[in-house]
Design an enzyme around this catalytic site. Sequence first.
Site, PDB file in Angstrom:
ATOM      1  CG  ASP A 184      -1.669   1.433   1.727  1.00  0.00           C
ATOM      2  OD1 ASP A 184      -1.307   2.251   0.661  1.00  0.00           O
ATOM      3  OD2 ASP A 184      -3.189   1.111   1.696  1.00  0.00           O
TER       4      ASP A 184
ATOM      5  N   GLY B  13       0.727   3.643  -9.413  1.00  0.00           N
ATOM      6  CA  GLY B  13      -0.420   3.601  -8.666  1.00  0.00           C
ATOM      7  C   GLY B  13      -0.780   5.002  -7.673  1.00  0.00           C
ATOM      8  N   GLY B  14      -1.917   4.938  -7.973  1.00  0.00           N
ATOM      9  CA  GLY B  14      -2.877   6.242  -7.185  1.00  0.00           C
ATOM     10  C   GLY B  14      -4.312   5.139  -7.604  1.00  0.00           C
TER      11      GLY B  14
ATOM     12  CG  HIS C  76      -9.307  15.045 -15.024  1.00  0.00           C
ATOM     13  ND1 HIS C  76      -9.747  15.722 -15.513  1.00  0.00           N
ATOM     14  CD2 HIS C  76      -8.920  13.626 -15.790  1.00  0.00           C
ATOM     15  CE1 HIS C  76     -10.624  14.507 -16.673  1.00  0.00           C
ATOM     16  NE2 HIS C  76      -9.672  13.965 -16.780  1.00  0.00           N
TER      17      HIS C  76
ATOM     18  CE1 TYR D 178      -6.175  11.075 -11.132  1.00  0.00           C
ATOM     19  CE2 TYR D 178      -7.750  11.772 -12.291  1.00  0.00           C
ATOM     20  CZ  TYR D 178      -6.977  11.021 -11.973  1.00  0.00           C
ATOM     21  OH  TYR D 178      -5.909  10.463 -13.344  1.00  0.00           O
TER      22      TYR D 178
ATOM     23  CE  LYS E  11      -2.993  11.457 -10.742  1.00  0.00           C
ATOM     24  NZ  LYS E  11      -2.623  10.591 -10.533  1.00  0.00           N
TER      25      LYS E  11
ATOM     26  CB  SER F 218      -7.726  10.009 -22.781  1.00  0.00           C
ATOM     27  OG  SER F 218      -8.709  10.886 -23.067  1.00  0.00           O
TER      28      SER F 218
ATOM     29  NE  ARG G 167     -11.887  15.237 -21.612  1.00  0.00           N
ATOM     30  CZ  ARG G 167     -11.178  14.819 -21.244  1.00  0.00           C
ATOM     31  NH1 ARG G 167     -11.650  13.747 -21.803  1.00  0.00           N
ATOM     32  NH2 ARG G 167      -9.954  15.137 -20.347  1.00  0.00           N
TER      33      ARG G 167
HETATM   34  P1  NAI Z   1      -6.293   1.671 -13.090  1.00  0.00           P
HETATM   35  O1  NAI Z   1      -6.751   2.241 -11.738  1.00  0.00           O
HETATM   36  O2  NAI Z   1      -6.187   1.083 -13.419  1.00  0.00           O
HETATM   37  O3  NAI Z   1      -4.582   1.880 -11.933  1.00  0.00           O
HETATM   38  C1  NAI Z   1      -3.870   2.278 -11.044  1.00  0.00           C
HETATM   39  C2  NAI Z   1      -3.514   1.178  -9.591  1.00  0.00           C
HETATM   40  O4  NAI Z   1      -3.046   1.620  -9.250  1.00  0.00           O
HETATM   41  C3  NAI Z   1      -5.038   0.309  -9.456  1.00  0.00           C
HETATM   42  O5  NAI Z   1      -4.227  -0.732  -9.817  1.00  0.00           O
HETATM   43  C4  NAI Z   1      -4.679   0.558  -7.802  1.00  0.00           C
HETATM   44  O6  NAI Z   1      -5.076  -0.680  -7.335  1.00  0.00           O
HETATM   45  C5  NAI Z   1      -3.237   0.891  -7.426  1.00  0.00           C
HETATM   46  N1  NAI Z   1      -3.507   1.907  -6.302  1.00  0.00           N
HETATM   47  C6  NAI Z   1      -4.705   2.596  -6.233  1.00  0.00           C
HETATM   48  N2  NAI Z   1      -4.858   3.301  -5.205  1.00  0.00           N
HETATM   49  C7  NAI Z   1      -3.288   2.417  -4.422  1.00  0.00           C
HETATM   50  C8  NAI Z   1      -2.571   2.190  -2.982  1.00  0.00           C
HETATM   51  N3  NAI Z   1      -2.999   3.379  -1.939  1.00  0.00           N
HETATM   52  N4  NAI Z   1      -1.593   1.688  -3.335  1.00  0.00           N
HETATM   53  C9  NAI Z   1      -0.623   0.392  -4.025  1.00  0.00           C
HETATM   54  N5  NAI Z   1      -1.132   0.238  -4.985  1.00  0.00           N
HETATM   55  C10 NAI Z   1      -2.877   1.819  -5.197  1.00  0.00           C
HETATM   56  O7  NAI Z   1      -5.523   3.841 -13.864  1.00  0.00           O
HETATM   57  P2  NAI Z   1      -4.729   3.813 -14.929  1.00  0.00           P
HETATM   58  O8  NAI Z   1      -5.806   4.034 -15.846  1.00  0.00           O
HETATM   59  O9  NAI Z   1      -4.223   2.590 -15.356  1.00  0.00           O
HETATM   60  O10 NAI Z   1      -3.940   5.008 -14.726  1.00  0.00           O
HETATM   61  C11 NAI Z   1      -1.797   4.891 -13.601  1.00  0.00           C
HETATM   62  C12 NAI Z   1      -1.783   5.921 -13.476  1.00  0.00           C
HETATM   63  O11 NAI Z   1      -1.975   7.259 -14.849  1.00  0.00           O
HETATM   64  C13 NAI Z   1      -2.861   6.450 -12.388  1.00  0.00           C
HETATM   65  O12 NAI Z   1      -1.845   7.532 -11.782  1.00  0.00           O
HETATM   66  C14 NAI Z   1      -3.905   7.731 -12.952  1.00  0.00           C
HETATM   67  O13 NAI Z   1      -3.865   8.602 -12.609  1.00  0.00           O
HETATM   68  C15 NAI Z   1      -3.051   8.229 -14.609  1.00  0.00           C
HETATM   69  N6  NAI Z   1      -3.577   8.385 -15.504  1.00  0.00           N
HETATM   70  C16 NAI Z   1      -4.315   7.997 -16.152  1.00  0.00           C
HETATM   71  C17 NAI Z   1      -5.459   8.780 -17.507  1.00  0.00           C
HETATM   72  C18 NAI Z   1      -5.897   7.109 -18.557  1.00  0.00           C
HETATM   73  O14 NAI Z   1      -6.566   7.857 -19.244  1.00  0.00           O
HETATM   74  N7  NAI Z   1      -5.412   5.740 -18.194  1.00  0.00           N
HETATM   75  C19 NAI Z   1      -4.906   9.703 -17.776  1.00  0.00           C
HETATM   76  C20 NAI Z   1      -4.430  10.321 -16.581  1.00  0.00           C
HETATM   77  C21 NAI Z   1      -3.795  10.441 -15.709  1.00  0.00           C
HETATM   78  C1  15L Z   2      -7.809  10.550 -15.995  1.00  0.00           C
HETATM   79  O1  15L Z   2      -6.776  11.114 -15.465  1.00  0.00           O
HETATM   80  C2  15L Z   2      -8.749   9.436 -15.624  1.00  0.00           C
HETATM   81  O2  15L Z   2      -7.627   8.205 -15.117  1.00  0.00           O
HETATM   82  C3  15L Z   2      -9.030   8.254 -16.658  1.00  0.00           C
HETATM   83  O3  15L Z   2      -9.759   7.708 -16.670  1.00  0.00           O
HETATM   84  C4  15L Z   2      -9.614   8.737 -18.064  1.00  0.00           C
HETATM   85  O4  15L Z   2     -10.557   9.945 -16.889  1.00  0.00           O
HETATM   86  C5  15L Z   2      -9.048  10.600 -18.479  1.00  0.00           C
HETATM   87  O5  15L Z   2      -8.351  10.713 -17.208  1.00  0.00           O
HETATM   88  C6  15L Z   2      -9.286  11.509 -19.403  1.00  0.00           C
HETATM   89  O6  15L Z   2      -9.412  12.314 -19.338  1.00  0.00           O
HETATM   90  O7  15L Z   2      -9.974  11.297 -20.447  1.00  0.00           O
END
Ligand code: NAI
Ligand code: 15L
Length: 263
Positions: A51, A72-73, A113, A136, A140, A165, A174
Amino acid sequence: MTPKRILLTGAAGHLGGVLRRSFAGQFQLLRLSDVVSLGTAGESEEILTCDLADAAAVRALCEGVDAIIHLGGIAYETGWPALLQSNIVGTINLYEGARHAGVDRVIFASSNHATGMHPNDRTLSGESPPRPDSRYGLTKAFGEDVAALYAYKHGIRSLCLRIGSCLPKPDNRRALSTWLSHADFVRLVQVGLTADYIHEIVYGVSDNTRSWWDNSAAYRLGYEPQDNAEIYAAEVGNIELDTELARHYQGGNFVPNEFSGRK
Ligand code: NAI
Ligand code: 15L
């Protein structure tokens, strides 16, 4: 110099999975970490469940790696208690762990964001000030400042990616502006692992014709995106976000949620 030993946080998530698949077998060590299950370790993988809010565990997690990709987050809008633990305390713990372990660099997954309350008729760059559209987004923006503190004060190279995205393909109008293809995401992270910088903020976006972001800082570091959302324009160009607020601001659907500002 390409780092040999990498820590990937958030490895069980959507983007963590993209990197895990793409980086398989490429490094001496790929240490995968998440708070949820990561399956079994492949060749040259190591799995550590942790964690991010647990400072001692994160300190141990950072030992013996050259570079950290910090995904992570919590990746969506929710209440403060959860965001505080995972995104605020978690990012502080991560950078503090990196400092103790003498890690060379951290790639931090920021988000569009952090700047989502800028209208979408404006072109932003990594130097544009945060204007978060949510709690959120604020976490960041805070992470980008943590990165600056540890970069300039403690010498940890920090690349903050304001990711747009990141999806297999754009899913609405978008996203024709904000899309980051999986392949370009991997390219951008590879640049982060090898380029020469101290602290940079760039956008995580493909070479989209309709991009809202001037990403010349990323290009200077060597990022060469190969994808452009425009090829999906006929398919998704008519899929609009529901509200005028969401269509007006870069943050899209994060903006109308709890909005009580001036229009
Ligand atoms: P996701 O939600 O699929 O993966 C995030 C991972 O972080 C999850 O597996 C979750 O279990 C882990 N996590 C959450 N809290 C935790 C904690 N306290 N300790 C350890 N692990 C923890 O998100 P995704 O889409 O893979 O995004 C990865 C990163 O990129 C995130 O930080 C997200 O904010 C950022 N991001 C993603 C975007 C997207 O389009 N997917 C857009 C903008 C930012
Ligand atoms: C983010 O930061 C989110 O993690 C992702 O799920 C999408 O919402 C993305 O931004 C977005 O703006 O499309």
